[in-house]
Design a protein around this motif. Structure first.
Motif, PDB file in Angstrom:
ATOM      1  N   SER A  85       0.849  -1.193   0.000  1.00  9.05           N
ATOM      2  CA  SER A  85       0.000   0.000   0.000  1.00  9.05           C
ATOM      3  C   SER A  85       0.884   1.242   0.000  1.00  9.05           C
ATOM      4  O   SER A  85       2.086   1.166   0.237  1.00  9.05           O
ATOM      5  CB  SER A  85      -0.891   0.009   1.245  1.00  9.05           C
ATOM      6  OG  SER A  85      -0.090   0.095   2.417  1.00  9.05           O
ATOM      7  N   SER A  90      -2.409   4.138   4.483  1.00  7.35           N
ATOM      8  CA  SER A  90      -3.249   3.524   3.459  1.00  7.35           C
ATOM      9  C   SER A  90      -3.545   2.064   3.810  1.00  7.35           C
ATOM     10  O   SER A  90      -4.651   1.574   3.566  1.00  7.35           O
ATOM     11  CB  SER A  90      -2.556   3.607   2.093  1.00  7.35           C
ATOM     12  OG  SER A  90      -3.335   2.982   1.096  1.00  7.35           O
ATOM     13  N   THR A 252      -8.744   2.447  -4.777  1.00  7.72           N
ATOM     14  CA  THR A 252      -7.930   3.476  -4.126  1.00  7.72           C
ATOM     15  C   THR A 252      -6.551   3.640  -4.757  1.00  7.72           C
ATOM     16  O   THR A 252      -6.055   4.750  -4.881  1.00  7.72           O
ATOM     17  CB  THR A 252      -7.740   3.165  -2.630  1.00  7.72           C
ATOM     18  OG1 THR A 252      -7.097   1.893  -2.483  1.00  7.72           O
ATOM     19  CG2 THR A 252      -9.082   3.133  -1.899  1.00  7.72           C
ATOM     20  N   THR A 253      -5.912   2.531  -5.116  1.00  8.07           N
ATOM     21  CA  THR A 253      -4.538   2.580  -5.626  1.00  8.07           C
ATOM     22  C   THR A 253      -4.371   1.501  -6.689  1.00  8.07           C
ATOM     23  O   THR A 253      -4.607   0.326  -6.421  1.00  8.07           O
ATOM     24  CB  THR A 253      -3.518   2.297  -4.502  1.00  8.07           C
ATOM     25  OG1 THR A 253      -3.767   3.173  -3.418  1.00  8.07           O
ATOM     26  CG2 THR A 253      -2.095   2.495  -5.000  1.00  8.07           C
TER      27      THR A 253
END
Length: 383
Positions: A85, A90, A252-253
């Motif tokens: 992450s 995160s 998110t990522t």
């Protein structure tokens, strides 16, 4: 979704860059890229590899070799049980985003990093706080935890070693908490950002993920490895949890940065050298603060057993935010007020970011305490 302002982060963002003596910083003295590459013994090769790297997306769920090295930090975790992450913050977000649903019953220790209890509340959970007390060395009280879980609990949240107090839950207490969670069918989330920075070798503790089958833990390169600027963290847990976490991570990522992962890989290959350096810094620095506390009549603390932070109690009748702002304006010494942790008359100190800054900051704090004494500021009950 309604969410409380993040007290510590707002405070740091507002004042940190102008601090003269920053003794609020929570990292061990940050490494330069040059220092990291020198530790590796392969500086030229690594530089060549990075400069020839195409700047595209990395491996979606994390560099395989990096995940293998991260898994070696645990006793029973396999690389496939790791998800990388963008920083430990995160990792915590992803874990909570996966574990918490509206109406869930959550018990979190406090004081701790606000994200750990404010996010579940924002997600719609009913959050109860297990207040850690100085008379119990800021450790979870099992009777109180059992009381809070009496009507059921879905998630117990821990932070070990603890930020801000530096308290360390030992194996026996971890196992007791795990057994309670097992009886209740609850998950445990443990933020372990400072694990590995135990001040005494004999105090080393296992990860909660190696103790309890429904445990999820988070870690990062920020604190223990002095590389906060990489923004590289991870979450570790059971296979079914990691699958669910990966589904949410897609929102998110896409991936972590390839250069960040490459430098994290260098650090973990050199982890023994970095840990030796950082433990030396932490152990010397905590002695400096402990000696200072003993010299100050109006300051007390429960000496930390791990990590880089401590919680200082002062007995002046002055709100902690006002105390810290006045201190900052007086001589540039920067601390975090206990208000950020919902504890008045407390201050969080970060003592591992540079010995000379620490000493100057403590001198500045002592000077300010003398001013309060001369001004006849009232007192509150001492520990």
């Amino acid at each position: 979704m309604k969410i409380k302002p993040f007290g510590v982060e707002e405070w740091m963002n507002k004042y940190e860059m102008e601090a003269v003596y920053n003794i609020a910083e929570t990292c061990v003295d940050s490494l330069t890229v040059e220092e990291l590459l020198e530790l590796s013994g392969e500086k030229e090769k690594i530089l060549k590899d990075i400069t020839s790297m195409r700047v595209t997306y990395g491996n979606i769920h994390g560099h395989p070799q990096l995940k293998e090295l991260i898994s070696s930090l645990y006793e029973s975790v396999k690389p496939e049980n790791i998800l990388t992450s963008t920083g430990g913050i995160s990792a915590n977000f992803l874990a909570l985003f996966t574990l918490v649903e509206p109406g869930h019953r959550v018990v979190s220790v406090a004081p701790t990093y606000q994200q750990l209890y404010s996010l579940p509340e924002a997600f719609g959970a009913c959050v109860k706080l297990l207040e850690l007390q100085p008379e119990n060395n800021f450790l979870p009280d099992m009777e109180e935890l059992e009381r809070l879980c009496r009507d059921g609990v879905d998630l117990i949240i821990l932070n070990n070693p603890n930020n801000p107090t530096g308290a360390l839950i030992d194996r026996a207490l971890m196992e007791n908490i795990a057994e309670l969670a097992r009886q209740k069918g609850a998950w445990i989330l443990c933020d372990e950002a400072y694990r590995g920075l135990e001040h005494k070798e004999e105090d080393k503790v296992p990860s909660m993920v190696d103790i309890y089958e429904k445990a999820v833990v988070t870690g990062s390169m920020s604190k223990v490895f002095s590389l906060a600027g990489l923004r590289l963290g991870w979450v570790a847990g059971p296979s079914d949890f990691i699958r669910e976490c990966a589904l949410r991570r897609d929102y998110t990522t896409i991936s972590c940065g390839q250069i960040d992962e490459a430098l994290a890989l260098v650090a973990l290959k050199s982890k023994e050298k970095i840990l030796a350096r950082n433990l030396s810094i932490v152990r010397e620095s905590v002695e400096i603060v402990d000696s200072w506390v003993k010299s100050e009549e109006r300051i007390k603390w429960v000496r930390p057993k791990a990590g880089t932070t401590g919680f200082l109690f002062y007995d002046y009748a002055k709100p902690s935010e006002e105390f810290c702002i006045d201190l900052f304006r007086t001589n540039g010494t920067f601390l975090v007020p206990g208000k950020c942790f919902d504890r008045e008359n407390w201050l969080r100190i970060g003592y591992a970011y540079g010995k000379e800054t620490l000493k100057k900051g403590l001198e500045g704090l002592s000077s300010y305490l003398r001013e309060l004494e001369e001004a006849n500021v009232g007192r509150v009950t001492l520990l």
